[in-house]
Design a protein around this motif. Structure first.
Motif, PDB file in Angstrom:
ATOM      1  N   VAL A 223      56.775 110.131  59.611  1.00  0.00           N
ATOM      2  CA  VAL A 223      57.360 110.901  58.514  1.00  0.00           C
ATOM      3  C   VAL A 223      58.746 111.341  58.960  1.00  0.00           C
ATOM      4  CG1 VAL A 223      57.210 113.079  57.242  1.00  0.00           C
ATOM      5  CG2 VAL A 223      55.153 111.680  57.572  1.00  0.00           C
ATOM      6  N   LEU A 224      59.777 111.057  58.165  1.00  0.00           N
ATOM      7  CA  LEU A 224      61.153 111.352  58.558  1.00  0.00           C
ATOM      8  C   LEU A 224      61.587 112.781  58.267  1.00  0.00           C
ATOM      9  CD1 LEU A 224      62.932 108.055  57.413  1.00  0.00           C
ATOM     10  CD2 LEU A 224      61.997 108.637  59.667  1.00  0.00           C
ATOM     11  N   ASN A 225      60.870 113.489  57.384  1.00  0.00           N
ATOM     12  CA  ASN A 225      61.257 114.856  57.041  1.00  0.00           C
ATOM     13  C   ASN A 225      61.149 115.752  58.264  1.00  0.00           C
ATOM     14  OD1 ASN A 225      59.985 113.340  54.759  1.00  0.00           O
ATOM     15  ND2 ASN A 225      60.791 115.056  53.575  1.00  0.00           N
ATOM     16  N   PRO A 226      62.224 116.464  58.607  1.00  0.00           N
ATOM     17  CA  PRO A 226      62.213 117.289  59.817  1.00  0.00           C
ATOM     18  C   PRO A 226      61.101 118.334  59.825  1.00  0.00           C
ATOM     19  CG  PRO A 226      64.444 117.087  58.962  1.00  0.00           C
ATOM     20  CD  PRO A 226      63.540 116.484  57.932  1.00  0.00           C
ATOM     21  N   GLU A 227      60.755 118.869  58.655  1.00  0.00           N
ATOM     22  CA  GLU A 227      59.736 119.928  58.599  1.00  0.00           C
ATOM     23  C   GLU A 227      58.316 119.386  58.632  1.00  0.00           C
ATOM     24  OE1 GLU A 227      60.337 118.774  54.279  1.00  0.00           O
ATOM     25  OE2 GLU A 227      61.506 118.806  56.136  1.00  0.00           O
ATOM     26  N   GLY A 228      58.167 118.052  58.556  1.00  0.00           N
ATOM     27  CA  GLY A 228      56.836 117.471  58.579  1.00  0.00           C
ATOM     28  C   GLY A 228      56.104 117.651  57.257  1.00  0.00           C
ATOM     29  N   LEU A 229      54.775 117.615  57.330  1.00  0.00           N
ATOM     30  CA  LEU A 229      53.939 117.698  56.140  1.00  0.00           C
ATOM     31  C   LEU A 229      53.508 119.136  55.857  1.00  0.00           C
ATOM     32  CD1 LEU A 229      51.609 114.604  56.722  1.00  0.00           C
ATOM     33  CD2 LEU A 229      53.682 114.722  55.320  1.00  0.00           C
ATOM     34  N   ARG A 230      53.281 119.433  54.596  1.00  0.00           N
ATOM     35  CA  ARG A 230      52.776 120.757  54.193  1.00  0.00           C
ATOM     36  C   ARG A 230      51.271 120.873  54.395  1.00  0.00           C
ATOM     37  NH1 ARG A 230      56.294 121.566  48.554  1.00  0.00           N
ATOM     38  NH2 ARG A 230      58.319 121.867  49.596  1.00  0.00           N
ATOM     39  N   PHE A 231      50.578 119.739  54.327  1.00  0.00           N
ATOM     40  CA  PHE A 231      49.139 119.648  54.594  1.00  0.00           C
ATOM     41  C   PHE A 231      48.926 118.378  55.407  1.00  0.00           C
ATOM     42  CE2 PHE A 231      49.766 121.290  50.270  1.00  0.00           C
ATOM     43  CZ  PHE A 231      49.058 122.497  50.285  1.00  0.00           C
ATOM     44  N   PRO A 232      47.963 118.341  56.308  1.00  0.00           N
ATOM     45  CA  PRO A 232      47.705 117.098  57.043  1.00  0.00           C
ATOM     46  C   PRO A 232      47.420 115.918  56.110  1.00  0.00           C
ATOM     47  CG  PRO A 232      46.528 118.937  58.054  1.00  0.00           C
ATOM     48  CD  PRO A 232      47.094 119.455  56.766  1.00  0.00           C
ATOM     49  N   ASP A 233      46.764 116.203  54.975  1.00  0.00           N
ATOM     50  CA  ASP A 233      46.425 115.167  53.998  1.00  0.00           C
ATOM     51  C   ASP A 233      47.275 115.303  52.729  1.00  0.00           C
ATOM     52  OD1 ASP A 233      45.327 117.537  53.140  1.00  0.00           O
ATOM     53  OD2 ASP A 233      43.270 116.795  52.972  1.00  0.00           O
ATOM     54  N   GLU A 234      48.558 115.627  52.904  1.00  0.00           N
ATOM     55  CA  GLU A 234      49.435 115.870  51.757  1.00  0.00           C
ATOM     56  C   GLU A 234      49.548 114.651  50.839  1.00  0.00           C
ATOM     57  OE1 GLU A 234      53.859 117.737  50.691  1.00  0.00           O
ATOM     58  OE2 GLU A 234      53.236 117.506  52.788  1.00  0.00           O
ATOM     59  N   PHE A 235      49.457 113.449  51.402  1.00  0.00           N
ATOM     60  CA  PHE A 235      49.620 112.240  50.592  1.00  0.00           C
ATOM     61  C   PHE A 235      48.554 112.158  49.497  1.00  0.00           C
ATOM     62  CE2 PHE A 235      51.033 111.109  54.969  1.00  0.00           C
ATOM     63  CZ  PHE A 235      52.399 111.017  54.706  1.00  0.00           C
ATOM     64  N   VAL A 236      47.295 112.300  49.884  1.00  0.00           N
ATOM     65  CA  VAL A 236      46.225 112.179  48.892  1.00  0.00           C
ATOM     66  C   VAL A 236      46.189 113.411  47.986  1.00  0.00           C
ATOM     67  CG1 VAL A 236      44.383 113.089  50.371  1.00  0.00           C
ATOM     68  CG2 VAL A 236      43.822 111.495  48.511  1.00  0.00           C
ATOM     69  N   ARG A 237      46.579 114.559  48.508  1.00  0.00           N
ATOM     70  CA  ARG A 237      46.664 115.745  47.635  1.00  0.00           C
ATOM     71  C   ARG A 237      47.710 115.536  46.546  1.00  0.00           C
ATOM     72  NH1 ARG A 237      44.895 121.261  50.309  1.00  0.00           N
ATOM     73  NH2 ARG A 237      43.822 120.518  52.155  1.00  0.00           N
ATOM     74  N   HIS A 238      48.808 114.864  46.897  1.00  0.00           N
ATOM     75  CA  HIS A 238      49.811 114.605  45.861  1.00  0.00           C
ATOM     76  C   HIS A 238      49.268 113.635  44.812  1.00  0.00           C
ATOM     77  CE1 HIS A 238      53.626 114.483  43.858  1.00  0.00           C
ATOM     78  NE2 HIS A 238      53.453 113.175  43.744  1.00  0.00           N
ATOM     79  N   LYS A 239      48.472 112.670  45.228  1.00  0.00           N
ATOM     80  CA  LYS A 239      47.862 111.763  44.255  1.00  0.00           C
ATOM     81  C   LYS A 239      46.949 112.532  43.296  1.00  0.00           C
ATOM     82  CE  LYS A 239      49.386 107.571  45.245  1.00  0.00           C
ATOM     83  NZ  LYS A 239      50.085 106.735  44.240  1.00  0.00           N
ATOM     84  N   ILE A 240      46.276 113.566  43.814  1.00  0.00           N
ATOM     85  CA  ILE A 240      45.456 114.417  42.940  1.00  0.00           C
ATOM     86  C   ILE A 240      46.351 115.192  41.980  1.00  0.00           C
ATOM     87  CG2 ILE A 240      43.955 116.459  42.917  1.00  0.00           C
ATOM     88  CD1 ILE A 240      42.670 115.391  45.490  1.00  0.00           C
ATOM     89  N   LEU A 241      47.472 115.725  42.484  1.00  0.00           N
ATOM     90  CA  LEU A 241      48.440 116.422  41.634  1.00  0.00           C
ATOM     91  C   LEU A 241      48.909 115.497  40.507  1.00  0.00           C
ATOM     92  CD1 LEU A 241      51.464 118.523  42.937  1.00  0.00           C
ATOM     93  CD2 LEU A 241      51.762 116.868  41.098  1.00  0.00           C
ATOM     94  N   ASP A 242      49.260 114.266  40.859  1.00  0.00           N
ATOM     95  CA  ASP A 242      49.696 113.289  39.864  1.00  0.00           C
ATOM     96  C   ASP A 242      48.609 113.035  38.822  1.00  0.00           C
ATOM     97  OD1 ASP A 242      52.267 112.779  40.752  1.00  0.00           O
ATOM     98  OD2 ASP A 242      51.750 110.937  41.818  1.00  0.00           O
ATOM     99  N   ALA A 243      47.388 112.837  39.305  1.00  0.00           N
ATOM    100  CA  ALA A 243      46.285 112.511  38.389  1.00  0.00           C
ATOM    101  C   ALA A 243      46.035 113.644  37.405  1.00  0.00           C
ATOM    102  CB  ALA A 243      45.019 112.208  39.190  1.00  0.00           C
ATOM    103  N   ILE A 244      46.090 114.878  37.891  1.00  0.00           N
ATOM    104  CA  ILE A 244      45.891 116.029  36.997  1.00  0.00           C
ATOM    105  C   ILE A 244      46.972 116.057  35.924  1.00  0.00           C
ATOM    106  CG2 ILE A 244      45.968 118.563  36.904  1.00  0.00           C
ATOM    107  CD1 ILE A 244      44.578 118.526  39.673  1.00  0.00           C
ATOM    108  N   GLY A 245      48.226 115.766  36.317  1.00  0.00           N
ATOM    109  CA  GLY A 245      49.306 115.715  35.340  1.00  0.00           C
ATOM    110  C   GLY A 245      49.148 114.573  34.360  1.00  0.00           C
ATOM    111  N   ASP A 246      48.780 113.394  34.864  1.00  0.00           N
ATOM    112  CA  ASP A 246      48.578 112.239  33.988  1.00  0.00           C
ATOM    113  C   ASP A 246      47.455 112.503  32.979  1.00  0.00           C
ATOM    114  OD1 ASP A 246      50.589 110.759  35.200  1.00  0.00           O
ATOM    115  OD2 ASP A 246      49.216 109.659  36.515  1.00  0.00           O
ATOM    116  N   LEU A 247      46.377 113.111  33.440  1.00  0.00           N
ATOM    117  CA  LEU A 247      45.240 113.378  32.552  1.00  0.00           C
ATOM    118  C   LEU A 247      45.587 114.427  31.499  1.00  0.00           C
ATOM    119  CD1 LEU A 247      42.292 113.420  35.121  1.00  0.00           C
ATOM    120  CD2 LEU A 247      42.877 111.589  33.528  1.00  0.00           C
ATOM    121  N   TYR A 248      46.480 115.366  31.842  1.00  0.00           N
ATOM    122  CA  TYR A 248      46.798 116.433  30.901  1.00  0.00           C
ATOM    123  C   TYR A 248      47.670 115.933  29.752  1.00  0.00           C
ATOM    124  CZ  TYR A 248      47.134 121.325  29.488  1.00  0.00           C
ATOM    125  OH  TYR A 248      47.020 122.509  28.799  1.00  0.00           O
ATOM    126  N   ILE A 249      48.173 114.705  29.859  1.00  0.00           N
ATOM    127  CA  ILE A 249      48.923 114.124  28.749  1.00  0.00           C
ATOM    128  C   ILE A 249      48.022 113.984  27.514  1.00  0.00           C
ATOM    129  CG2 ILE A 249      50.173 112.042  28.002  1.00  0.00           C
ATOM    130  CD1 ILE A 249      51.136 111.752  30.916  1.00  0.00           C
TER     131      ILE A 249
END
Length: 304
Positions: A223-249
């Motif tokens: 990961v190139l971001n100097p601050e690193g990740l906000r959660f160890p599993d941030e990648f899959v958590r973001h996919k959940i964030l996306d899915a919740i937004g997509d479903l709310y359409i």
């Protein structure tokens, strides 16, 4: 009675479009009951309204983009829609001065801040939920998404990347919102991309506004971001964030269990269309007694 919600007052912010690179001014305004989430392109000679509806999601390359019958576009709506779902906002006018919602920091957290700063008010009309009555699924090879009946709202999602940065934490997460908080555990997870994808995206007019300030960027090893990740599993958590937004359409909270593997915006939208095409698979419900509301929705912040 569980009531619909909108903003107390209008609020604005300025940011950059992730794919266009354009500077965008975003304004959120209160809207009347039963009007849903409506986007307005104010940069056009005559402002054009585009309502958030599954049938209008006609571009899903790296985001969810609404395209009206005349070709007017409003792109990258999923993070804002995710925040609105997390706060239980039913009715809103979203004005933008470009064809894309600003990316902010790549998560839903800045949109939560905007809405909470503006304030939330209840409206004297019952909130409408969509209760899933029968399993509905979309499958493409080894990728799949599905909705199953559940007296609540739960998301189970898995991703699959053969990369060192992804192997440091589980690539599958289950979040039962009866016990866990969207704001605390999902809203801050950022979008991500690989360095080797940048040239392809820019050749196709995408990712022009991307940077380490609004996305997690990954090279061959790290990961190139100097601050690193906000959660160890941030990648899959973001996919959940996306899915919740997509479903709310779909315009209403879902009473269901959403699950998926290697899914994305296109499949999430196909799932909504499949659900709506089967009248026996769902029903509208409202609750006159708050005690009857599934506990998953008790964590939605109260109106102050």
């Amino acid at each position: 009675m569980i009531l619909q919600r909108t903003l107390k007052e209008a609020i604005s912010a300025t940011g950059v479009g992730l794919h266009s690179g354009e500077r965008v001014r975003l304004t959120l305004r209160p809207a009347p009951p039963d009007s849903g989430i409506t986007f307005v392109r104010t940069d056009l000679p005559e402002p054009v309204k585009v309502k958030a509806e599954p049938v209008l999601v006609n571009d899903t390359r790296l985001s969810s983009t609404l395209v009206d019958p005349t070709g007017v576009r409003v792109g990258t709506i999923e993070h804002l829609m995710s925040a609105l779902a997390g706060l239980g906002i039913d009715n809103l006018v979203v004005e933008v001065t470009a064809a894309e919602i600003p990316i902010m920091d790549g998560s839903a957290a800045p949109f939560l801040f905007l809405v909470q700063t503006a304030g939330i008010v209840e409206q004297p009309v019952p909130k409408k939920f969509i209760r899933v009555l029968e399993p509905v699924a979309v499958v493409e090879g080894d990728k799949w998404v599905r909705l199953d009946p559940l007296d609540g709202f739960k998301v189970t999602l898995s991703i699959e990347f053969n990369h060192p940065a992804f192997n440091l934490a589980p690539q599958k997460v289950e979040v039962d919102f009866a016990h866990r908080s969207y704001i605390e555990e999902i809203s801050r997870a950022r979008t991500f991309g690989f360095m080797h994808e940048v040239e392809y995206m820019r050749n196709h007019g995408l990712g022009l506004g991307g940077s380490l300030d609004n996305a997690i960027v990954i090279d061959d090893d790290y990961v190139l971001n100097p601050e690193g990740l906000r959660f160890p599993d941030e990648f899959v958590r973001h996919k959940i964030l996306d899915a919740i937004g997509d479903l709310y359409i779909v315009g209403h909270p879902l009473i269901a269990h959403f699950s998926g593997h290697k899914s994305g915006h296109a499949m999430n939208n196909q799932l909504l269309r499949e659900l709506l095409s089967r009248p026996s698979a769902w029903e509208f419900v409202s609750f006159s007694d708050p005690s009857e509301v599934p506990s998953s929705f008790h964590s939605v912040p109260e109106v102050v």
